[in-house]
Design a protein around this motif. Structure first.
Motif, PDB file in Angstrom:
ATOM      1  N   ALA A  35       0.839  -1.203   0.000  1.00  0.00           N
ATOM      2  CA  ALA A  35       0.000   0.000   0.000  1.00  0.00           C
ATOM      3  C   ALA A  35       0.873   1.251   0.000  1.00  0.00           C
ATOM      4  CB  ALA A  35      -0.918  -0.001   1.219  1.00  0.00           C
ATOM      5  N   LEU A  36       1.984   1.196   0.704  1.00  0.00           N
ATOM      6  CA  LEU A  36       2.899   2.330   0.791  1.00  0.00           C
ATOM      7  C   LEU A  36       3.458   2.715  -0.578  1.00  0.00           C
ATOM      8  CD1 LEU A  36       4.193   4.194   2.909  1.00  0.00           C
ATOM      9  CD2 LEU A  36       6.010   2.483   3.179  1.00  0.00           C
ATOM     10  N   GLN A  37       3.573   1.740  -1.466  1.00  0.00           N
ATOM     11  CA  GLN A  37       4.131   2.003  -2.790  1.00  0.00           C
ATOM     12  C   GLN A  37       3.211   2.850  -3.673  1.00  0.00           C
ATOM     13  OE1 GLN A  37       5.717  -1.577  -4.612  1.00  0.00           O
ATOM     14  NE2 GLN A  37       6.374  -2.363  -2.629  1.00  0.00           N
ATOM     15  N   LYS A  38       2.009   3.096  -3.217  1.00  0.00           N
ATOM     16  CA  LYS A  38       1.077   3.958  -3.946  1.00  0.00           C
ATOM     17  C   LYS A  38       1.295   5.435  -3.610  1.00  0.00           C
ATOM     18  CE  LYS A  38      -2.416   0.273  -3.851  1.00  0.00           C
ATOM     19  NZ  LYS A  38      -3.769  -0.131  -3.382  1.00  0.00           N
ATOM     20  N   TYR A  39       2.185   5.707  -2.652  1.00  0.00           N
ATOM     21  CA  TYR A  39       2.443   7.071  -2.211  1.00  0.00           C
ATOM     22  C   TYR A  39       3.788   7.564  -2.746  1.00  0.00           C
ATOM     23  CZ  TYR A  39      -1.393   6.338   1.101  1.00  0.00           C
ATOM     24  OH  TYR A  39      -2.613   6.078   1.666  1.00  0.00           O
ATOM     25  N   SER A  40       4.035   8.835  -2.577  1.00  0.00           N
ATOM     26  CA  SER A  40       5.250   9.456  -3.098  1.00  0.00           C
ATOM     27  C   SER A  40       6.490   9.030  -2.324  1.00  0.00           C
ATOM     28  CB  SER A  40       5.130  10.980  -3.046  1.00  0.00           C
ATOM     29  OG  SER A  40       6.378  11.594  -3.327  1.00  0.00           O
ATOM     30  N   PRO A  41       7.597   8.733  -3.020  1.00  0.00           N
ATOM     31  CA  PRO A  41       8.847   8.367  -2.344  1.00  0.00           C
ATOM     32  C   PRO A  41       9.562   9.564  -1.737  1.00  0.00           C
ATOM     33  CG  PRO A  41       9.171   8.377  -4.717  1.00  0.00           C
ATOM     34  CD  PRO A  41       7.705   8.586  -4.494  1.00  0.00           C
ATOM     35  N   THR A  42       9.080  10.772  -2.011  1.00  0.00           N
ATOM     36  CA  THR A  42       9.725  11.975  -1.466  1.00  0.00           C
ATOM     37  C   THR A  42       8.778  12.779  -0.579  1.00  0.00           C
ATOM     38  OG1 THR A  42       9.152  13.221  -3.463  1.00  0.00           O
ATOM     39  CG2 THR A  42      11.334  12.168  -3.395  1.00  0.00           C
ATOM     40  N   ALA A  43       7.693  12.174  -0.160  1.00  0.00           N
ATOM     41  CA  ALA A  43       6.739  12.868   0.710  1.00  0.00           C
ATOM     42  C   ALA A  43       7.297  12.965   2.134  1.00  0.00           C
ATOM     43  CB  ALA A  43       5.399  12.122   0.716  1.00  0.00           C
ATOM     44  N   THR A  44       6.586  13.712   2.959  1.00  0.00           N
ATOM     45  CA  THR A  44       6.876  13.763   4.394  1.00  0.00           C
ATOM     46  C   THR A  44       5.891  12.843   5.097  1.00  0.00           C
ATOM     47  OG1 THR A  44       7.719  16.026   4.319  1.00  0.00           O
ATOM     48  CG2 THR A  44       6.937  15.221   6.453  1.00  0.00           C
ATOM     49  N   TYR A  45       6.403  11.872   5.825  1.00  0.00           N
ATOM     50  CA  TYR A  45       5.567  10.898   6.533  1.00  0.00           C
ATOM     51  C   TYR A  45       5.654  11.198   8.030  1.00  0.00           C
ATOM     52  CZ  TYR A  45       5.351   8.350   2.141  1.00  0.00           C
ATOM     53  OH  TYR A  45       5.126   8.008   0.828  1.00  0.00           O
ATOM     54  N   VAL A  46       4.501  11.484   8.632  1.00  0.00           N
ATOM     55  CA  VAL A  46       4.463  11.866  10.042  1.00  0.00           C
ATOM     56  C   VAL A  46       3.762  10.770  10.833  1.00  0.00           C
ATOM     57  CG1 VAL A  46       3.843  13.654  11.704  1.00  0.00           C
ATOM     58  CG2 VAL A  46       4.339  14.277   9.327  1.00  0.00           C
ATOM     59  N   ASP A  47       4.542  10.067  11.644  1.00  0.00           N
ATOM     60  CA  ASP A  47       4.042   8.945  12.447  1.00  0.00           C
ATOM     61  C   ASP A  47       3.542   9.507  13.778  1.00  0.00           C
ATOM     62  OD1 ASP A  47       3.529   6.455  13.466  1.00  0.00           O
ATOM     63  OD2 ASP A  47       5.555   5.666  13.173  1.00  0.00           O
ATOM     64  N   LEU A  48       2.252   9.860  13.821  1.00  0.00           N
ATOM     65  CA  LEU A  48       1.699  10.605  14.955  1.00  0.00           C
ATOM     66  C   LEU A  48       1.722   9.835  16.267  1.00  0.00           C
ATOM     67  CD1 LEU A  48      -1.391  12.308  13.255  1.00  0.00           C
ATOM     68  CD2 LEU A  48       0.792  13.365  13.846  1.00  0.00           C
ATOM     69  N   PHE A  49       1.539   8.532  16.194  1.00  0.00           N
ATOM     70  CA  PHE A  49       1.575   7.674  17.391  1.00  0.00           C
ATOM     71  C   PHE A  49       2.659   6.620  17.150  1.00  0.00           C
ATOM     72  CE2 PHE A  49      -2.660   9.384  16.860  1.00  0.00           C
ATOM     73  CZ  PHE A  49      -2.995   9.829  18.122  1.00  0.00           C
ATOM     74  N   GLY A  50       3.917   7.046  17.246  1.00  0.00           N
ATOM     75  CA  GLY A  50       5.035   6.244  16.758  1.00  0.00           C
ATOM     76  C   GLY A  50       5.191   4.879  17.372  1.00  0.00           C
ATOM     77  N   GLY A  51       4.787   4.717  18.649  1.00  0.00           N
ATOM     78  CA  GLY A  51       4.934   3.415  19.282  1.00  0.00           C
ATOM     79  C   GLY A  51       6.351   2.895  19.204  1.00  0.00           C
ATOM     80  N   SER A  52       6.515   1.728  18.604  1.00  0.00           N
ATOM     81  CA  SER A  52       7.829   1.098  18.479  1.00  0.00           C
ATOM     82  C   SER A  52       8.661   1.676  17.341  1.00  0.00           C
ATOM     83  CB  SER A  52       7.667  -0.412  18.247  1.00  0.00           C
ATOM     84  OG  SER A  52       7.139  -0.649  16.951  1.00  0.00           O
ATOM     85  N   GLY A  53       8.057   2.530  16.522  1.00  0.00           N
ATOM     86  CA  GLY A  53       8.789   3.099  15.389  1.00  0.00           C
ATOM     87  C   GLY A  53       8.861   2.196  14.175  1.00  0.00           C
ATOM     88  N   LEU A  54       8.174   1.054  14.203  1.00  0.00           N
ATOM     89  CA  LEU A  54       8.293   0.102  13.103  1.00  0.00           C
ATOM     90  C   LEU A  54       7.728   0.657  11.796  1.00  0.00           C
ATOM     91  CD1 LEU A  54       9.222  -2.682  12.195  1.00  0.00           C
ATOM     92  CD2 LEU A  54       6.982  -3.592  12.861  1.00  0.00           C
ATOM     93  N   LEU A  55       6.619   1.397  11.866  1.00  0.00           N
ATOM     94  CA  LEU A  55       6.067   1.981  10.642  1.00  0.00           C
ATOM     95  C   LEU A  55       7.024   3.020  10.072  1.00  0.00           C
ATOM     96  CD1 LEU A  55       2.290   2.432  11.584  1.00  0.00           C
ATOM     97  CD2 LEU A  55       3.330   0.593  10.239  1.00  0.00           C
ATOM     98  N   SER A  56       7.590   3.853  10.937  1.00  0.00           N
ATOM     99  CA  SER A  56       8.566   4.857  10.492  1.00  0.00           C
ATOM    100  C   SER A  56       9.779   4.190   9.857  1.00  0.00           C
ATOM    101  CB  SER A  56       9.008   5.716  11.676  1.00  0.00           C
ATOM    102  OG  SER A  56       7.969   6.557  12.125  1.00  0.00           O
ATOM    103  N   HIS A  57      10.285   3.142  10.497  1.00  0.00           N
ATOM    104  CA  HIS A  57      11.441   2.417   9.962  1.00  0.00           C
ATOM    105  C   HIS A  57      11.117   1.836   8.582  1.00  0.00           C
ATOM    106  CE1 HIS A  57      14.908  -0.321   9.805  1.00  0.00           C
ATOM    107  NE2 HIS A  57      14.034  -1.224   9.375  1.00  0.00           N
ATOM    108  N   THR A  58       9.929   1.271   8.430  1.00  0.00           N
ATOM    109  CA  THR A  58       9.534   0.646   7.171  1.00  0.00           C
ATOM    110  C   THR A  58       9.441   1.669   6.059  1.00  0.00           C
ATOM    111  OG1 THR A  58       8.310  -1.062   8.403  1.00  0.00           O
ATOM    112  CG2 THR A  58       7.779  -0.795   6.070  1.00  0.00           C
TER     113      THR A  58
END
Length: 275
Positions: free
Chosen positions: A28-51
């Protein structure tokens, strides 16, 4: 040049991390821009940010570390040393069995020494000494709990996990206001689930808190995570039919996954995303 490790799960235990959802999140992430700004509002373990950063090295990734997971990562060497000592204490003790007597006293003494030295990662150590999915958050709790010999046999490795990621610790509302007007911004929204265990999160979440979060989904690009326990989707559909308010999930895509709690209990994890 050393190849950067891509983590498929958080390097230290964290309740609610999205490791089982990565198979749906990454395509699903591949449908978004590779140069966008991604803001992980509830970062938790940071796994989504890392991915995100692993897939899109040129993206700007903001990880809101509200649970202070970074402190645990910074102390991983201390935690590994403690686990090594616990393995030595339990070397001749039956695996997965209840720990009693002098051996238990020795473990409690070692934990007490670690706490007095300045830092003890209660969540990580809980995963090695307590029954599955149980956590102690103080020495007082550890003394009351039944201990088991389920100590991890290998060290934790967190090297490079947050490399290239901007780490902040703010109220998600403040962070949203800062970035919401950027041309290319995607919000990762994974709040503590309604009607599920939240003991390992900071604070207590009420229904109002969950409804407030929905405001960040209005006219934005996002990934939003919830479960069928929350009934948030049904509530939004009801609001749309009974009030002038719109449904923030209109036009979004939905992916689901069955999450197993134990042998006779499961629920449906839900990922909703809008491009």
């Amino acid at each position: 040049m050393e190849k950067k490790k891509i983590f498929k799960s958080a390097p230290l235990p964290f309740m609610g991390q999205k490791r089982k959802f990565l198979k749906q999140f990454e395509p699903a992430l591949q449908k978004y821009s590779p140069t966008a700004t991604y803001v992980d509002l509830f970062g938790g373990s940071g796994l989504l940010s890392h991915t995100v950063k692993a897939l899109y090295p040129d993206a700007t990734v903001i990880y809101n570390d509200f649970d202070n997971y970074r402190l645990r990562l910074d102390n991983v060497d201390r935690t590994n040393k403690l686990l090594s000592d616990l393995r030595a204490v339990l070397a001749n003790y039956p695996k997965d069995k209840r720990v009693i007597g002098e051996i238990r006293d020795n473990i409690i003494d070692r934990l007490q020494k670690e706490e007095e030295s300045g830092y003890l990662d209660y969540i990580t150590i809980s995963s090695s000494l307590l029954f599955s999915m149980k956590y102690a958050f103080s020495m007082e709790q550890f003394r009351k709990e039944t201990l088991y010999n389920c100590v991890r046999q290998s060290n934790y490795d967190a090297k490079g996990y947050l490399e290239g990621i901007e780490v902040v610790s703010k109220c998600y509302k403040e962070l949203f206001l800062k970035y919401k007007d950027l041309d290319k911004v995607v919000f990762l929204v994974d709040p503590p689930y309604l009607s599920t265990e939240t003991n390992s999160y900071k604070g207590y979440w009420k229904l109002k808190d969950y409804l407030d979060v929905l405001q960040v989904l209005d006219k934005t690009k996002y990934f939003y995570f919830t479960s069928n326990k929350s009934s948030i989707i049904e509530l939004c559909e009801w609001i749309e039919t009974k009030t002038p308010m719109s449904n923030p999930f209109n036009g979004a895509y939905t992916e689901t996954m069955t999450a197993t709690v134990n042998y006779n209990s499961s629920y449906t994890d839900i990922m909703i995303y809008k491009i």
